[in-house]
Design an enzyme around this catalytic site. Sequence first.
Site, PDB file in Angstrom:
ATOM      1  N   LEU A  15       0.847  -1.199   0.000  1.00  0.00           N
ATOM      2  CA  LEU A  15       0.000   0.000   0.000  1.00  0.00           C
ATOM      3  C   LEU A  15       0.878   1.242   0.000  1.00  0.00           C
ATOM      4  O   LEU A  15       1.695   1.439   0.899  1.00  0.00           O
ATOM      5  CB  LEU A  15      -0.924   0.001   1.225  1.00  0.00           C
ATOM      6  N   ARG A  22       2.066  14.348   7.038  1.00  0.00           N
ATOM      7  CA  ARG A  22       3.042  14.838   8.013  1.00  0.00           C
ATOM      8  C   ARG A  22       4.420  15.127   7.411  1.00  0.00           C
ATOM      9  O   ARG A  22       5.264  15.731   8.034  1.00  0.00           O
ATOM     10  CB  ARG A  22       3.172  13.830   9.164  1.00  0.00           C
ATOM     11  N   GLY A  85      -8.723   4.784   3.099  1.00  0.00           N
ATOM     12  CA  GLY A  85      -8.268   3.869   4.144  1.00  0.00           C
ATOM     13  C   GLY A  85      -7.535   2.651   3.591  1.00  0.00           C
ATOM     14  O   GLY A  85      -7.572   2.368   2.395  1.00  0.00           O
ATOM     15  N   ASN A 177      -0.449  -3.912  16.246  1.00  0.00           N
ATOM     16  CA  ASN A 177      -0.438  -4.451  14.886  1.00  0.00           C
ATOM     17  C   ASN A 177       0.730  -3.793  14.156  1.00  0.00           C
ATOM     18  O   ASN A 177       0.741  -2.585  13.964  1.00  0.00           O
ATOM     19  CB  ASN A 177      -1.772  -4.090  14.216  1.00  0.00           C
ATOM     20  N   ARG A 341      35.446  13.565 -12.065  1.00  0.00           N
ATOM     21  CA  ARG A 341      34.039  13.565 -12.484  1.00  0.00           C
ATOM     22  C   ARG A 341      33.708  12.323 -13.286  1.00  0.00           C
ATOM     23  O   ARG A 341      34.525  11.429 -13.439  1.00  0.00           O
ATOM     24  CB  ARG A 341      33.774  14.821 -13.303  1.00  0.00           C
ATOM     25  N   LYS A 359      37.690  14.876 -16.022  1.00  0.00           N
ATOM     26  CA  LYS A 359      36.357  14.490 -16.508  1.00  0.00           C
ATOM     27  C   LYS A 359      36.483  13.543 -17.683  1.00  0.00           C
ATOM     28  O   LYS A 359      37.237  13.828 -18.617  1.00  0.00           O
ATOM     29  CB  LYS A 359      35.585  15.739 -16.916  1.00  0.00           C
ATOM     30  N   TYR A 374      43.187  20.890 -15.495  1.00  0.00           N
ATOM     31  CA  TYR A 374      41.905  20.350 -15.956  1.00  0.00           C
ATOM     32  C   TYR A 374      42.171  19.365 -17.083  1.00  0.00           C
ATOM     33  O   TYR A 374      42.758  19.720 -18.120  1.00  0.00           O
ATOM     34  CB  TYR A 374      40.966  21.462 -16.451  1.00  0.00           C
ATOM     35  N   ASN A 385      53.615  13.572 -17.166  1.00  0.00           N
ATOM     36  CA  ASN A 385      53.664  14.601 -16.132  1.00  0.00           C
ATOM     37  C   ASN A 385      52.933  15.848 -16.617  1.00  0.00           C
ATOM     38  O   ASN A 385      53.286  16.412 -17.642  1.00  0.00           O
ATOM     39  CB  ASN A 385      55.127  14.939 -15.808  1.00  0.00           C
ATOM     40  N   ALA A 431      56.585  25.123 -21.044  1.00  0.00           N
ATOM     41  CA  ALA A 431      55.636  25.827 -20.172  1.00  0.00           C
ATOM     42  C   ALA A 431      54.997  26.994 -20.922  1.00  0.00           C
ATOM     43  O   ALA A 431      55.633  27.651 -21.746  1.00  0.00           O
ATOM     44  CB  ALA A 431      56.363  26.341 -18.940  1.00  0.00           C
TER      45      ALA A 431
HETATM   46  C1  UD1 Z   1      -1.681   1.435  10.110  1.00  0.00           C
HETATM   47  C2  UD1 Z   1      -2.658   0.427  10.733  1.00  0.00           C
HETATM   48  C3  UD1 Z   1      -2.314   0.226  12.216  1.00  0.00           C
HETATM   49  C4  UD1 Z   1      -0.890  -0.222  12.339  1.00  0.00           C
HETATM   50  C5  UD1 Z   1       0.067   0.739  11.617  1.00  0.00           C
HETATM   51  C6  UD1 Z   1       1.456   0.110  11.572  1.00  0.00           C
HETATM   52  C7  UD1 Z   1      -4.825   0.588   9.585  1.00  0.00           C
HETATM   53  C8  UD1 Z   1      -6.201   1.137   9.614  1.00  0.00           C
HETATM   54  N1  UD1 Z   1      -4.022   0.879  10.604  1.00  0.00           N
HETATM   55  O1  UD1 Z   1      -1.878   2.699  10.714  1.00  0.00           O
HETATM   56  O2  UD1 Z   1      -3.175  -0.747  12.802  1.00  0.00           O
HETATM   57  O3  UD1 Z   1      -0.572  -0.330  13.734  1.00  0.00           O
HETATM   58  O4  UD1 Z   1      -0.336   0.968  10.273  1.00  0.00           O
HETATM   59  O5  UD1 Z   1       2.404   0.973  10.974  1.00  0.00           O
HETATM   60  O6  UD1 Z   1      -4.482  -0.139   8.663  1.00  0.00           O
HETATM   61  N2  UD1 Z   1      -2.540   3.918   2.521  1.00  0.00           N
HETATM   62  C9  UD1 Z   1      -3.097   3.825   1.268  1.00  0.00           C
HETATM   63  N3  UD1 Z   1      -4.346   4.286   1.063  1.00  0.00           N
HETATM   64  C10 UD1 Z   1      -5.100   4.810   2.065  1.00  0.00           C
HETATM   65  C11 UD1 Z   1      -4.530   4.891   3.351  1.00  0.00           C
HETATM   66  C12 UD1 Z   1      -3.243   4.430   3.544  1.00  0.00           C
HETATM   67  O7  UD1 Z   1      -2.442   3.343   0.318  1.00  0.00           O
HETATM   68  O8  UD1 Z   1      -6.258   5.204   1.793  1.00  0.00           O
HETATM   69  C13 UD1 Z   1      -1.160   3.419   2.718  1.00  0.00           C
HETATM   70  C14 UD1 Z   1      -0.204   4.519   3.137  1.00  0.00           C
HETATM   71  O9  UD1 Z   1       0.462   5.078   2.004  1.00  0.00           O
HETATM   72  C15 UD1 Z   1       0.769   3.783   4.031  1.00  0.00           C
HETATM   73  C16 UD1 Z   1      -0.020   2.606   4.566  1.00  0.00           C
HETATM   74  O10 UD1 Z   1      -1.167   2.473   3.761  1.00  0.00           O
HETATM   75  O11 UD1 Z   1       1.899   3.287   3.310  1.00  0.00           O
HETATM   76  C17 UD1 Z   1      -0.433   2.792   6.024  1.00  0.00           C
HETATM   77  O12 UD1 Z   1      -1.216   3.964   6.158  1.00  0.00           O
HETATM   78  P1  UD1 Z   1      -1.030   4.932   7.398  1.00  0.00           P
HETATM   79  O13 UD1 Z   1      -1.989   6.048   7.244  1.00  0.00           O
HETATM   80  O14 UD1 Z   1       0.406   5.248   7.579  1.00  0.00           O
HETATM   81  O15 UD1 Z   1      -1.559   3.973   8.578  1.00  0.00           O
HETATM   82  P2  UD1 Z   1      -1.236   4.095  10.116  1.00  0.00           P
HETATM   83  O16 UD1 Z   1      -2.045   5.181  10.711  1.00  0.00           O
HETATM   84  O17 UD1 Z   1       0.223   4.145  10.299  1.00  0.00           O
END
Ligand code: UD1
Length: 469
Positions: A15, A22, A85, A177, A341, A359, A374, A385, A431
């Site tokens: 994912l 952040r 999510g 988790n 380089r 280079k 150079y 030399n 020279a």
């Molecule tokens: C997630 C887990 C949490 C776990 C933690 C471990 C869930 C709901 N929570 O939280 O239980 O303890 O990771 O590090 O799974 N991403 C997508 N699409 C989305 C949302 C996220 O691709 O819509 C990807 C993000 O790019 C990232 C990963 O999923 O690489 C995790 O997402 P993030 O928002 O960092 O989850 P956490 O809050 O860290």
Amino acid sequence: MIESTIPRQRHAVVLAAGKSTRFKSETPKLLHKLCGKLLVCHLLDRLTALDVGRIVVVLGHGSESVREALSDYPVDFALQEQQLGTGHATMCAAPALKGLEGSVLVLYGDTPLISRDTLHRLYETREKEDADEVILTVETTEPEGYGRIVRDGEGKPARIVEEKDTSPEEKLIREINAGFVCFRISTLLEHLPLLSNRNAAGEYYLTDILGLLRERGKKVVTVPAVSVLETVGINSREELSRVESVLRAEIAAKWMSEGVTILNPATVYIDPEVTIGADTIIYPGVFIEGKSQIGPRCTIRSGCHLLDAVLEADVVVDQCSVIRRSSVGSGTTVGPFAHLREHSSVGGNARIGNFVEVKKSEIGDGSKAAHLAYLGDATLGKDVNIGAGAITCNYDGVNKNKTVIEDGVFVGSDSQLVAPVTVHRGAYVAAGSTITEDVPPGSLAIARGKQVNKEGWVAKKGRKRDEGQ
Ligand code: UD1
Ligand code: CA
């Protein structure tokens, strides 16, 4: 990817669609570098080193740049247009999993330190236990921000509660988790559509699958991580720098255990794919990057920057020198303040001294350019030399031209060799010469204004110097 090339019943979904709020960056988080390597590649390299069949990377924010950065990896892509999510992101990968059997590991792209062994263990446990879901967990004293593992009366995992949804008692749970889950593919595909977004974040949580499976009497087991460190997720630049120092320290420690002296490891940056021979000494403030290969008994002094550099044995690189995509033969000294380089090669027992830039040039064994020179697009033979301030004029404003300086040539100080030009074997260039024509072997070329001494000129003119100046 072609179906028939998929080797085993082990697949993965990474994912990587999240917004990385952040990080406050225009670049997707996963394309930031950790120890000189893209964040997402740390995970992908470990994954591809296992015998994994299909790898589906789910993209969203900055999808084009991530796709391009991963173009050399044997992965497929799925698109999550809206970030709803981790459960929703996994749903976006589901079409790419249809028709596959066996296990699928779902991983988060921002967790770069997971070990290959742990990934392997997750697949293996899924198969051996014939489990529907295997979850990697870890006990930590700082569970804030992670999903907590809630266990039932028999100690079996019952559900995962995300930070935002925890009750005060659940907040105290220290088992989290880690974010690495392995599913039976058919079970995952069957249960993904059942996820809901009725929670504090309004998201489809992948973590809710555990509760659904337990309600339906499916088999879920947990596997402990080897350490908290391997499960760390990178959500901010501060976390990136913290993980970077841990990795850097590990790399330095490894080379010290192989016989390399590193005077102050906290200030030395060695990329993961660099190799270093025993009895090499590395001074503080050195960067060795990319796929550099450093031979044994080399000395690299402070302020040097090496990228994809190849040093044979006993090379000395003095202070503040830069070597990029170039090689240096045994016993040669480079620097201080030298710059090799792109695509240069310097032979053995040679010397490239202070304020010398090289280079795309080849320099033969025993040749010397000790000061202020150079050498660009040049081929130097052995024992040449190059005097102080001598340069090759390789660029005529349109084309780059070649200079050839054969074995044993002596180029006097402050000479210009206007390319294309060849100075043949054993010749001398006086020279201050501007050489525009080839110099025959064994001859002396002088190409400069002739000196005229006008005797008594000062007195005749009645010139007096102002002593105050
Ligand atoms: C997630 C887990 C949490 C776990 C933690 C471990 C869930 C709901 N929570 O939280 O239980 O303890 O990771 O590090 O799974 N991403 C997508 N699409 C989305 C949302 C996220 O691709 O819509 C990807 C993000 O790019 C990232 C990963 O999923 O690489 C995790 O997402 P993030 O928002 O960092 O989850 P956490 O809050 O860290
Ligand atoms: Ca995360």
